[in-house]
Design a protein around this motif. Structure first.
Motif, PDB file in Angstrom:
ATOM      1  N   PHE A  46      -7.951  -9.582  -2.986  1.00 16.36           N
ATOM      2  CA  PHE A  46      -6.501  -9.703  -2.830  1.00 16.36           C
ATOM      3  C   PHE A  46      -5.947  -8.447  -2.176  1.00 16.36           C
ATOM      4  N   THR A  47      -5.028  -8.614  -1.220  1.00 14.75           N
ATOM      5  CA  THR A  47      -4.143  -7.522  -0.822  1.00 14.75           C
ATOM      6  C   THR A  47      -2.734  -7.904  -1.281  1.00 14.75           C
ATOM      7  N   GLY A  48      -1.869  -6.908  -1.403  1.00  9.92           N
ATOM      8  CA  GLY A  48      -0.506  -7.193  -1.835  1.00  9.92           C
ATOM      9  C   GLY A  48      -0.304  -7.144  -3.333  1.00  9.92           C
ATOM     10  N   PHE A  49      -1.286  -6.691  -4.088  1.00  4.30           N
ATOM     11  CA  PHE A  49      -1.149  -6.479  -5.523  1.00  4.30           C
ATOM     12  C   PHE A  49      -0.880  -4.988  -5.747  1.00  4.30           C
ATOM     13  N   PRO A  50       0.019  -4.616  -6.660  1.00  2.00           N
ATOM     14  CA  PRO A  50       0.686  -5.395  -7.698  1.00  2.00           C
ATOM     15  C   PRO A  50       2.071  -5.897  -7.323  1.00  2.00           C
ATOM     16  N   GLY A  51       2.257  -6.329  -6.076  1.00  2.00           N
ATOM     17  CA  GLY A  51       3.550  -6.869  -5.675  1.00  2.00           C
ATOM     18  C   GLY A  51       3.941  -8.093  -6.479  1.00  2.00           C
ATOM     19  N   PHE A  52       5.205  -8.464  -6.359  1.00  2.00           N
ATOM     20  CA  PHE A  52       5.794  -9.534  -7.169  1.00  2.00           C
ATOM     21  C   PHE A  52       5.099 -10.877  -6.905  1.00  2.00           C
ATOM     22  N   LEU A  53       4.964 -11.230  -5.639  1.00  2.00           N
ATOM     23  CA  LEU A  53       4.317 -12.494  -5.288  1.00  2.00           C
ATOM     24  C   LEU A  53       2.828 -12.433  -5.575  1.00  2.00           C
ATOM     25  N   ILE A  65      -4.657  -1.094   3.938  1.00  2.00           N
ATOM     26  CA  ILE A  65      -4.936  -2.003   5.056  1.00  2.00           C
ATOM     27  C   ILE A  65      -4.682  -1.353   6.406  1.00  2.00           C
ATOM     28  N   THR A  66      -3.946  -0.247   6.436  1.00  2.00           N
ATOM     29  CA  THR A  66      -3.694   0.401   7.717  1.00  2.00           C
ATOM     30  C   THR A  66      -4.903   1.187   8.214  1.00  2.00           C
ATOM     31  N   GLU A  67      -5.926   1.320   7.381  1.00  2.00           N
ATOM     32  CA  GLU A  67      -7.121   2.059   7.761  1.00  2.00           C
ATOM     33  C   GLU A  67      -8.259   1.107   8.127  1.00  2.00           C
ATOM     34  N   PRO A  68      -9.127   1.505   9.066  1.00  2.76           N
ATOM     35  CA  PRO A  68     -10.316   0.691   9.354  1.00  2.76           C
ATOM     36  C   PRO A  68     -11.134   0.499   8.077  1.00  2.76           C
ATOM     37  N   ASP A  69     -11.750  -0.664   7.951  1.00  3.50           N
ATOM     38  CA  ASP A  69     -12.524  -1.016   6.748  1.00  3.50           C
ATOM     39  C   ASP A  69     -11.640  -1.036   5.499  1.00  3.50           C
ATOM     40  N   LEU A  70     -10.316  -1.107   5.713  1.00  3.11           N
ATOM     41  CA  LEU A  70      -9.352  -1.144   4.606  1.00  3.11           C
ATOM     42  C   LEU A  70      -9.427   0.099   3.734  1.00  3.11           C
ATOM     43  N   GLY A 114      14.999  -4.081   7.784  1.00  2.00           N
ATOM     44  CA  GLY A 114      15.360  -2.856   8.489  1.00  2.00           C
ATOM     45  C   GLY A 114      14.187  -1.951   8.804  1.00  2.00           C
ATOM     46  N   VAL A 115      12.961  -2.447   8.687  1.00  2.00           N
ATOM     47  CA  VAL A 115      11.782  -1.608   8.915  1.00  2.00           C
ATOM     48  C   VAL A 115      11.751  -1.117  10.356  1.00  2.00           C
ATOM     49  N   ASP A 116      11.288   0.134  10.543  1.00  3.79           N
ATOM     50  CA  ASP A 116      11.189   0.644  11.908  1.00  3.79           C
ATOM     51  C   ASP A 116       9.937   0.105  12.585  1.00  3.79           C
ATOM     52  N   ALA A 117       9.902   0.213  13.908  1.00  5.79           N
ATOM     53  CA  ALA A 117       8.856  -0.438  14.703  1.00  5.79           C
ATOM     54  C   ALA A 117       7.474   0.105  14.378  1.00  5.79           C
ATOM     55  N   ASP A 118       7.337   1.424  14.207  1.00 13.35           N
ATOM     56  CA  ASP A 118       6.016   2.013  13.987  1.00 13.35           C
ATOM     57  C   ASP A 118       5.409   1.556  12.656  1.00 13.35           C
ATOM     58  N   LEU A 119       6.213   1.557  11.600  1.00 18.36           N
ATOM     59  CA  LEU A 119       5.698   1.141  10.300  1.00 18.36           C
ATOM     60  C   LEU A 119       5.366  -0.350  10.305  1.00 18.36           C
ATOM     61  N   ALA A 120       6.213  -1.162  10.921  1.00 18.92           N
ATOM     62  CA  ALA A 120       5.945  -2.596  11.008  1.00 18.92           C
ATOM     63  C   ALA A 120       4.641  -2.862  11.760  1.00 18.92           C
ATOM     64  N   GLU A 121       4.425  -2.130  12.831  1.00 14.51           N
ATOM     65  CA  GLU A 121       3.197  -2.310  13.610  1.00 14.51           C
ATOM     66  C   GLU A 121       1.976  -1.873  12.805  1.00 14.51           C
ATOM     67  N   ALA A 122       2.089  -0.736  12.114  1.00  9.37           N
ATOM     68  CA  ALA A 122       0.943  -0.207  11.371  1.00  9.37           C
ATOM     69  C   ALA A 122       0.534  -1.131  10.236  1.00  9.37           C
ATOM     70  N   VAL A 123       1.505  -1.613   9.467  1.00 11.92           N
ATOM     71  CA  VAL A 123       1.182  -2.406   8.275  1.00 11.92           C
ATOM     72  C   VAL A 123       1.004  -3.879   8.611  1.00 11.92           C
ATOM     73  N   HIS A 138      -7.071  -5.389  10.567  1.00  9.95           N
ATOM     74  CA  HIS A 138      -8.133  -4.787   9.750  1.00  9.95           C
ATOM     75  C   HIS A 138      -8.640  -5.761   8.684  1.00  9.95           C
ATOM     76  N   VAL A 139      -7.727  -6.550   8.097  1.00  8.92           N
ATOM     77  CA  VAL A 139      -8.154  -7.562   7.137  1.00  8.92           C
ATOM     78  C   VAL A 139      -9.018  -8.616   7.820  1.00  8.92           C
ATOM     79  N   LEU A 140      -8.625  -9.019   9.026  1.00 12.65           N
ATOM     80  CA  LEU A 140      -9.425  -9.994   9.776  1.00 12.65           C
ATOM     81  C   LEU A 140     -10.815  -9.442  10.086  1.00 12.65           C
ATOM     82  N   ASP A 141     -10.881  -8.157  10.442  1.00 15.71           N
ATOM     83  CA  ASP A 141     -12.189  -7.530  10.691  1.00 15.71           C
ATOM     84  C   ASP A 141     -13.041  -7.523   9.424  1.00 15.71           C
ATOM     85  N   ALA A 142     -12.395  -7.259   8.289  1.00 13.71           N
ATOM     86  CA  ALA A 142     -13.134  -7.276   7.021  1.00 13.71           C
ATOM     87  C   ALA A 142     -13.629  -8.684   6.708  1.00 13.71           C
TER      88      ALA A 142
END
Length: 373
Positions: A14-21, A77-82, A110-119, A126-130
């Motif tokens: 799982f990615t996105g834990f411990p988020g609400f969804l 997830i922003t790093e290679p190999d997660l 309201g996220v800025d472009a760089d953070l949106a692109e990175a995450v 990176h998740v697809l590569d994994a």
């Protein structure tokens, strides 16, 4: 005395834990008997992740003792190999993972472009590569209906690359991320894409961990007197649909569809097939908040400027939400409705649970609107 048997390695990631969804969906996946589950977490959320994991395992094991297990792995997830390195190749760690749920993203208009692109974009790549490295049997990817951007017309699961413009970097980055997922699917990756509409709190309890989106309008209303409150009405709002769904519907739908082999290769829009228009939504929220509200015709640029001034004055109204008062896209979900027919999973009318959303927001004023990044 013989050594105790080694704990079985995780079979689900799982990615996105411990988020609400992610937290709610993890519980459903474990209760279904899938697992053990590995959760990719960021170090700053370890305490929260440990607490939620304990609560989820205890709840699941009360029904199925000994069958729930959650393993927490620090990474990004922003790093290679997660950020997991050789753990992806180790049979005792993650090499046995055959199913991936990818929910991690920056959910922020309201996220800025760089953070949106990175995450949202590179993180998904990176998740697809994994997934390729693990040779998984299935990926479950949580996208958003708003990959539509400002598409003028009815947008269904069949639509994606339509030459549309976008309201903000969040929409644009989620669009690019889904394009990457769909390209891997075309190359043979077994996957299912889920596109929730605007997701609010639980329809039964009102619970949420982020008061954003429609809650901006609630803050605006409750900051004003009960006898007379004002709301913006930009040109085009009367015909604009505001497509909102509660968290429990999204979780129930993904839990149902993720357990079915016939959902592989499909994209499902998890939206309200009969959404309210903006005026009807404002009226329903006003009634629940106990406000007599007058909508004031306002040029869009003036409404955005007013939202900025209100935010500066302490009434947190995100200017980016104004774009959704004249959003031209209408969302429909025929294949999701067909797939969920007879399962008991359906979208409740907004009017049937809006009072619970308002009550929770009032009782929990410290819940903020910051994304989990």
């Amino acid at each position: 005395m013989s050594d105790p048997p080694a704990a079985p390695p995780p079979e689900v990631l799982f990615t996105g834990f411990p988020g609400f969804l992610g937290s709610a969906l993890l519980r459903r996946v474990l209760a279904r008997g899938d697992g053990p589950v590995a959760c990719l977490i960021q170090p700053q959320y370890r305490d929260l992740a440990e607490r939620r994991a304990r609560e989820i395992v205890a709840a699941v094991e009360s029904d199925a003792p000994g069958e729930a297990a959650v393993h927490l792995y620090e990474g990004d997830i922003t790093e290679p190999d997660l950020g997991l390195g050789r753990a992806l190749d180790d049979p005792a760690l993650l090499a046995e993972v055959g199913e991936v749920y990818h929910l991690a993203a920056v959910y922020d208009l309201g996220v800025d472009a760089d953070l949106a692109e990175a995450v949202n974009v590179r993180g998904t790549q990176h998740v697809l590569d994994a997934c390729d490295r693990l040779a998984v049997d299935r990926l479950h990817y949580v996208s958003t209906c708003y990959v539509s951007g400002r598409y003028d017309g009815v947008f269904t699961a069949r639509h994606l690359r339509e030459g549309q413009s976008f309201n903000n970097h969040y929409e644009a980055s989620k669009h690019r991320a889904e394009v990457a997922v769909r390209e891997r699917m075309a190359d043979g990756l077994p996957a299912t894409v889920y596109r929730p509409a605007i997701t609010v709190g639980d329809s039964r309890t009102g619970e949420t961990d982020k008061l954003d989106g429609p809650y901006n309008l609630l803050r605006l209303l409750t900051a004003q007197p009960e006898r007379l409150a004002f709301a913006f009405s930009v040109p085009g709002a009367d015909e604009t649909e505001l497509n909102v769904v509660p968290r429990d519907y999204v979780v129930d739908a993904i839990a149902e569809l993720s357990g079915r082999a016939d959902a592989v290769g499909e994209t499902y829009q998890l939206c309200d097939p009969a959404p309210l228009t903006v005026p009807a939504f404002v009226a329903a929220l006003s009634d629940a908040a106990g406000r007599r509200t007058v909508t004031v015709p306002t040029p869009k640029r003036v409404a955005e400027a007013a939202a900025r001034l209100l935010s500066a004055a302490g009434v947190d109204v995100e200017p980016a939400t104004i774009d959704y008062f004249d959003h031209p896209t209408r969302y429909r979900c025929p294949n999701a409705r067909d797939a969920l027919a007879g399962t008991g999973v359906s979208v409740p009318p907004f009017e049937s649970y809006v009072d619970r959303l308002v009550a929770f927001a009032r009782e929990n004023p410290d819940v903020g609107d910051d994304p989990m990044v």
